[in-house]
Design an enzyme around this catalytic site. Structure first.
Site, PDB file in Angstrom:
ATOM      1  N   HIS A 240       0.848  -1.203   0.000  1.00  0.00           N
ATOM      2  CA  HIS A 240       0.000   0.000   0.000  1.00  0.00           C
ATOM      3  C   HIS A 240       0.879   1.246   0.000  1.00  0.00           C
ATOM      4  O   HIS A 240       1.769   1.377   0.829  1.00  0.00           O
ATOM      5  CB  HIS A 240      -0.904   0.022   1.241  1.00  0.00           C
ATOM      6  CG  HIS A 240      -1.984  -1.007   1.213  1.00  0.00           C
ATOM      7  ND1 HIS A 240      -3.178  -0.853   1.852  1.00  0.00           N
ATOM      8  CD2 HIS A 240      -2.047  -2.223   0.602  1.00  0.00           C
ATOM      9  CE1 HIS A 240      -3.939  -1.915   1.645  1.00  0.00           C
ATOM     10  NE2 HIS A 240      -3.268  -2.757   0.901  1.00  0.00           N
TER      11      HIS A 240
ATOM     12  N   PRO B  29      -3.077  -0.064  19.167  1.00  0.00           N
ATOM     13  CA  PRO B  29      -2.905  -0.509  17.780  1.00  0.00           C
ATOM     14  C   PRO B  29      -3.083   0.572  16.706  1.00  0.00           C
ATOM     15  O   PRO B  29      -2.820   0.298  15.538  1.00  0.00           O
ATOM     16  CB  PRO B  29      -3.975  -1.600  17.620  1.00  0.00           C
ATOM     17  CG  PRO B  29      -4.993  -1.306  18.655  1.00  0.00           C
ATOM     18  CD  PRO B  29      -4.269  -0.666  19.798  1.00  0.00           C
TER      19      PRO B  29
ATOM     20  N   LYS C  51       2.096  -0.437  15.201  1.00  0.00           N
ATOM     21  CA  LYS C  51       3.537  -0.524  15.485  1.00  0.00           C
ATOM     22  C   LYS C  51       3.997  -1.760  16.264  1.00  0.00           C
ATOM     23  O   LYS C  51       5.192  -2.050  16.305  1.00  0.00           O
ATOM     24  CB  LYS C  51       3.970   0.731  16.282  1.00  0.00           C
ATOM     25  CG  LYS C  51       3.962   2.002  15.473  1.00  0.00           C
ATOM     26  CD  LYS C  51       5.136   2.070  14.522  1.00  0.00           C
ATOM     27  CE  LYS C  51       4.959   3.097  13.451  1.00  0.00           C
ATOM     28  NZ  LYS C  51       4.851   2.551  12.097  1.00  0.00           N
TER      29      LYS C  51
ATOM     30  N   TYR D  55       4.604   6.308  10.013  1.00  0.00           N
ATOM     31  CA  TYR D  55       3.734   5.175   9.672  1.00  0.00           C
ATOM     32  C   TYR D  55       4.493   4.097   8.895  1.00  0.00           C
ATOM     33  O   TYR D  55       4.348   2.899   9.184  1.00  0.00           O
ATOM     34  CB  TYR D  55       2.517   5.672   8.878  1.00  0.00           C
ATOM     35  CG  TYR D  55       1.397   4.673   8.835  1.00  0.00           C
ATOM     36  CD1 TYR D  55       0.524   4.523   9.912  1.00  0.00           C
ATOM     37  CD2 TYR D  55       1.213   3.862   7.727  1.00  0.00           C
ATOM     38  CE1 TYR D  55      -0.499   3.587   9.883  1.00  0.00           C
ATOM     39  CE2 TYR D  55       0.191   2.931   7.686  1.00  0.00           C
ATOM     40  CZ  TYR D  55      -0.661   2.796   8.769  1.00  0.00           C
ATOM     41  OH  TYR D  55      -1.671   1.866   8.743  1.00  0.00           O
TER      42      TYR D  55
HETATM   43  P1  RFL Z   1       3.318 -12.193  21.047  1.00  0.00           P
HETATM   44  O1  RFL Z   1       2.892 -12.205  19.645  1.00  0.00           O
HETATM   45  O2  RFL Z   1       2.310 -11.942  22.101  1.00  0.00           O
HETATM   46  O3  RFL Z   1       4.011 -13.618  21.328  1.00  0.00           O
HETATM   47  C1  RFL Z   1       4.330 -14.061  22.619  1.00  0.00           C
HETATM   48  C2  RFL Z   1       4.271 -15.578  22.609  1.00  0.00           C
HETATM   49  O4  RFL Z   1       4.703 -16.048  23.884  1.00  0.00           O
HETATM   50  C3  RFL Z   1       3.843 -17.077  24.324  1.00  0.00           C
HETATM   51  N1  RFL Z   1       3.933 -17.162  25.782  1.00  0.00           N
HETATM   52  C4  RFL Z   1       4.729 -18.027  26.432  1.00  0.00           C
HETATM   53  N2  RFL Z   1       5.545 -18.980  25.977  1.00  0.00           N
HETATM   54  C5  RFL Z   1       6.219 -19.707  26.892  1.00  0.00           C
HETATM   55  N3  RFL Z   1       6.091 -19.526  28.235  1.00  0.00           N
HETATM   56  C6  RFL Z   1       5.275 -18.582  28.728  1.00  0.00           C
HETATM   57  N4  RFL Z   1       5.170 -18.423  30.029  1.00  0.00           N
HETATM   58  C7  RFL Z   1       4.543 -17.775  27.809  1.00  0.00           C
HETATM   59  N5  RFL Z   1       3.670 -16.752  27.941  1.00  0.00           N
HETATM   60  C8  RFL Z   1       3.311 -16.391  26.705  1.00  0.00           C
HETATM   61  C9  RFL Z   1       2.489 -16.675  23.778  1.00  0.00           C
HETATM   62  O5  RFL Z   1       1.607 -17.786  23.683  1.00  0.00           O
HETATM   63  C10 RFL Z   1       2.851 -16.090  22.421  1.00  0.00           C
HETATM   64  O6  RFL Z   1       2.814 -17.067  21.406  1.00  0.00           O
HETATM   65  O7  RFL Z   1       4.496 -11.163  21.306  1.00  0.00           O
HETATM   66  P2  RFL Z   1       5.661 -10.603  20.328  1.00  0.00           P
HETATM   67  O8  RFL Z   1       6.394 -11.725  19.663  1.00  0.00           O
HETATM   68  O9  RFL Z   1       6.403  -9.627  21.128  1.00  0.00           O
HETATM   69  O10 RFL Z   1       4.868  -9.863  19.146  1.00  0.00           O
HETATM   70  C11 RFL Z   1       4.124  -8.703  19.406  1.00  0.00           C
HETATM   71  C12 RFL Z   1       2.935  -8.620  18.450  1.00  0.00           C
HETATM   72  O11 RFL Z   1       2.226  -9.840  18.492  1.00  0.00           O
HETATM   73  C13 RFL Z   1       1.997  -7.446  18.784  1.00  0.00           C
HETATM   74  O12 RFL Z   1       2.745  -6.313  19.136  1.00  0.00           O
HETATM   75  C14 RFL Z   1       1.091  -7.082  17.583  1.00  0.00           C
HETATM   76  O13 RFL Z   1       0.145  -8.089  17.335  1.00  0.00           O
HETATM   77  C15 RFL Z   1       0.367  -5.759  17.863  1.00  0.00           C
HETATM   78  N6  RFL Z   1      -0.566  -5.382  16.783  1.00  0.00           N
HETATM   79  C16 RFL Z   1      -0.118  -4.786  15.620  1.00  0.00           C
HETATM   80  N7  RFL Z   1       1.202  -4.587  15.422  1.00  0.00           N
HETATM   81  C17 RFL Z   1       1.644  -4.084  14.230  1.00  0.00           C
HETATM   82  O14 RFL Z   1       2.854  -3.890  14.089  1.00  0.00           O
HETATM   83  N8  RFL Z   1       0.797  -3.785  13.195  1.00  0.00           N
HETATM   84  C18 RFL Z   1      -0.542  -3.962  13.308  1.00  0.00           C
HETATM   85  O15 RFL Z   1      -1.277  -3.744  12.359  1.00  0.00           O
HETATM   86  C19 RFL Z   1      -1.046  -4.443  14.579  1.00  0.00           C
HETATM   87  N9  RFL Z   1      -2.366  -4.637  14.758  1.00  0.00           N
HETATM   88  C20 RFL Z   1      -1.923  -5.633  16.950  1.00  0.00           C
HETATM   89  C21 RFL Z   1      -2.816  -5.229  15.907  1.00  0.00           C
HETATM   90  C22 RFL Z   1      -2.436  -6.259  18.080  1.00  0.00           C
HETATM   91  C23 RFL Z   1      -3.782  -6.486  18.194  1.00  0.00           C
HETATM   92  N10 RFL Z   1      -4.235  -7.142  19.330  1.00  0.00           N
HETATM   93  C24 RFL Z   1      -4.989  -8.330  19.264  1.00  0.00           C
HETATM   94  C25 RFL Z   1      -3.658  -6.797  20.609  1.00  0.00           C
HETATM   95  C26 RFL Z   1      -4.167  -5.446  16.019  1.00  0.00           C
HETATM   96  C27 RFL Z   1      -4.659  -6.045  17.174  1.00  0.00           C
HETATM   97  C28 RFL Z   1      -6.149  -6.206  17.262  1.00  0.00           C
HETATM   98  C1  PHB Z   2      -5.021  -4.566  11.005  1.00  0.00           C
HETATM   99  O1  PHB Z   2      -5.234  -5.459  11.853  1.00  0.00           O
HETATM  100  O2  PHB Z   2      -5.146  -4.763   9.787  1.00  0.00           O
HETATM  101  C2  PHB Z   2      -4.624  -3.227  11.492  1.00  0.00           C
HETATM  102  C3  PHB Z   2      -4.508  -3.005  12.847  1.00  0.00           C
HETATM  103  C4  PHB Z   2      -4.125  -1.757  13.304  1.00  0.00           C
HETATM  104  C5  PHB Z   2      -3.891  -0.736  12.399  1.00  0.00           C
HETATM  105  C6  PHB Z   2      -4.012  -0.956  11.044  1.00  0.00           C
HETATM  106  C7  PHB Z   2      -4.382  -2.218  10.584  1.00  0.00           C
HETATM  107  O3  PHB Z   2      -3.547   0.495  12.838  1.00  0.00           O
END
Ligand code: RFL
Ligand code: PHB
Length: 391
Positions: free
Chosen positions: A72, A293, A297, A385
């Site tokens: 994008h 979110p 980031k 961004y």
């Molecule tokens: P994760 O992905 O949470 O992975 C951690 C892993 O550790 C496991 N775990 C354990 N394992 C062993 N022993 C234990 N005691 C443990 N406790 C936990 C867990 O099961 C898991 O598998 O952390 P990590 O690797 O630091 O990654 C971070 C990202 O996942 C997170 O920051 C993003 O998902 C945030 N986020 C977004 N980030 C972006 O850069 N771009 C996006 O568009 C974006 N959209 C989002 C998001 C997060 C969202 N939610 C659900 C919070 C949208 C949403 C809705």
């Molecule tokens: C996505 O899950 O696609 C997503 C989440 C947060 C954003 C943008 C996209 O800011």
């Protein structure tokens, strides 16, 4: 059992760290409490910064991302019933974002690790860190009911916001910085064609809404709700009604409806723990910091952390130098705080704070008007961004 780097958590941070270390000839073992099926099926992020994409491609795990991800070059900010495009690439010397689901990144990384015979233990239980002050810290865990101990040179705490690694650091070592926002997002996954070529971030008197995508057939939509919202209060009809209202324009745009495949409520939270290290334990990703979110980031910061950590560990094993490891926390935190600032700014600009006065709302509209009409302001949004430069 013994390894060079014991990695707790098979999220993007843990898996990519293990992969990058492997490319530099360093052994690691990844421990994960959930099953492979579960981590490969959890819907989370979608937006990858240019630097994240470049790193995945350079390190040999970007093949499917290049084929299936969607690049994008702009985003839309919608308010007052009108859309305004921020031309990301034009404003940043050609940089772009790629829409590729986090669980697909996870599948690619798990595939690469297993193909290289990299050990990942799924469904472990009772994970605990011991001997953190010694030169051989250890991870104890249970696998198939059996108690095991993994002796390590270093431990990487990549276990997300609810993990055990940060909690294993003695009281008083870390300084926490935290803000709980009075905001939540209701996220849905929809089987429908795309309603827009680019992401739409919308502010409406009824609240924020976001149109994102996962593939030509599957769309991701969010709307602002109470952080403690009960999902049962949101039957499909109410979700569509609210999305139509918040995204309405005078410009003849149509929101395509479809079957809702998944619904989730996410509470918004900003958090940083400083420093991101205790002795031979290094925290990376959500284990060290959480962003709301709105700036997209979180995943990108996790990737940026492990890039620095992999480089510092490689330096240590190649030359015995500890300088880069000593600088790990400081280098990462500079990026983390800038991403916190950007995420907080996007969140403040784009949500409806009903408990505050109308003056606040007018300030937000004025800010959006400024950002979408000043090239300088739009460039500031765009460079954050698509991702600030490394370092
Ligand atoms: P994760 O992905 O949470 O992975 C951690 C892993 O550790 C496991 N775990 C354990 N394992 C062993 N022993 C234990 N005691 C443990 N406790 C936990 C867990 O099961 C898991 O598998 O952390 P990590 O690797 O630091 O990654 C971070 C990202 O996942 C997170 O920051 C993003 O998902 C945030 N986020 C977004 N980030 C972006 O850069 N771009 C996006 O568009 C974006 N959209 C989002 C998001 C997060 C969202 N939610 C659900 C919070 C949208 C949403 C809705
Ligand atoms: C996505 O899950 O696609 C997503 C989440 C947060 C954003 C943008 C996209 O800011």
């Amino acid at each position: 059992m013994r390894t060079q780097v014991g990695i707790v958590g098979a999220g993007p941070a843990g898996l990519l760290l293990s992969h990058l270390l492997h490319l530099r000839g360093i052994d690691s073992v990844v421990l994960e409490i959930r099953s492979r099926k579960e981590i490969e099926g959890t819907i989370r992020a979608g937006v990858l910064e240019q630097g994240t994409v470049d790193l995945l491609i350079e390190s040999g795990v970007g093949g499917r991302l290049q084929r299936e991800g969607s690049v994008h070059h702009g985003i839309e900010l919608r308010f007052g019933g009108r859309g305004h495009r921020i031309p990301l690439s034009e404003l940043t010397g050609g940089r772009a974002i790629t829409l590729y689901p986090q669980h697909e990144v996870i599948k690619d990384l798990v595939g690469a690790r297993l193909e290289a015979n990299g050990p990942i233990f799924f469904e472990v239980a009772d994970v605990g860190l011991v001997d953190l002050t010694s030169s051989t810290p250890k991870i104890r865990f249970r696998k198939d009911g059996e108690l095991k101990e993994l002796a390590c040179d270093f431990i990487a705490g990549c276990d997300g916001g609810q993990g055990v690694c940060r909690a294993s650091i003695p009281e008083g070592v870390l300084t926490p910085f935290e803000r709980v926002h009075p905001l939540g997002w209701l996220g849905i996954l929809v089987q429908a064609p795309r309603s827009s070529e680019e992401l739409i971030y919308a502010l409406h008197d009824r609240g924020f809404a976001l149109v994102s995508t996962r593939s030509p057939e599957i769309q991701r939509l969010y709307l602002q709700c109470d952080p403690n919202e009960d999902i049962d209060n949101w039957p499909d009809g109410r979700i569509w009604e609210e999305l139509h209202a918040r995204l309405a324009t005078d410009e003849g745009w149509t929101l395509h409806e479809g079957a809702i495949l998944d619904k989730v409520v996410v509470a918004m939270h900003s958090f940083v723990a400083e420093p991101m290290r205790y002795k031979r334990l290094f925290l990376a990703g959500d284990a060290a910091h959480i962003v709301p979110p709105t700036g997209a980031k979180g995943l990108n910061l996790a990737v940026a952390d492990v890039r620095v950590l992999a480089g510092a560990l490689a330096d240590f094993y190649a030359s015995g130098r500890t300088g880069p490891l000593d600088e790990y926390s400081e280098i990462c935190l500079r990026r983390v705080w800038k991403a916190q600032r950007f995420s907080w700014w996007m969140t403040s600009m784009l949500h409806r704070f009903h408990e505050e006065d109308r003056f606040r709302y007018q300030m937000q509209i004025a800010e959006l008007d400024y950002v979408t009409s000043s090239r300088a302001a739009a460039t500031s949004l765009a460079e954050n961004y698509v991702g600030l430069p490394i370092g």
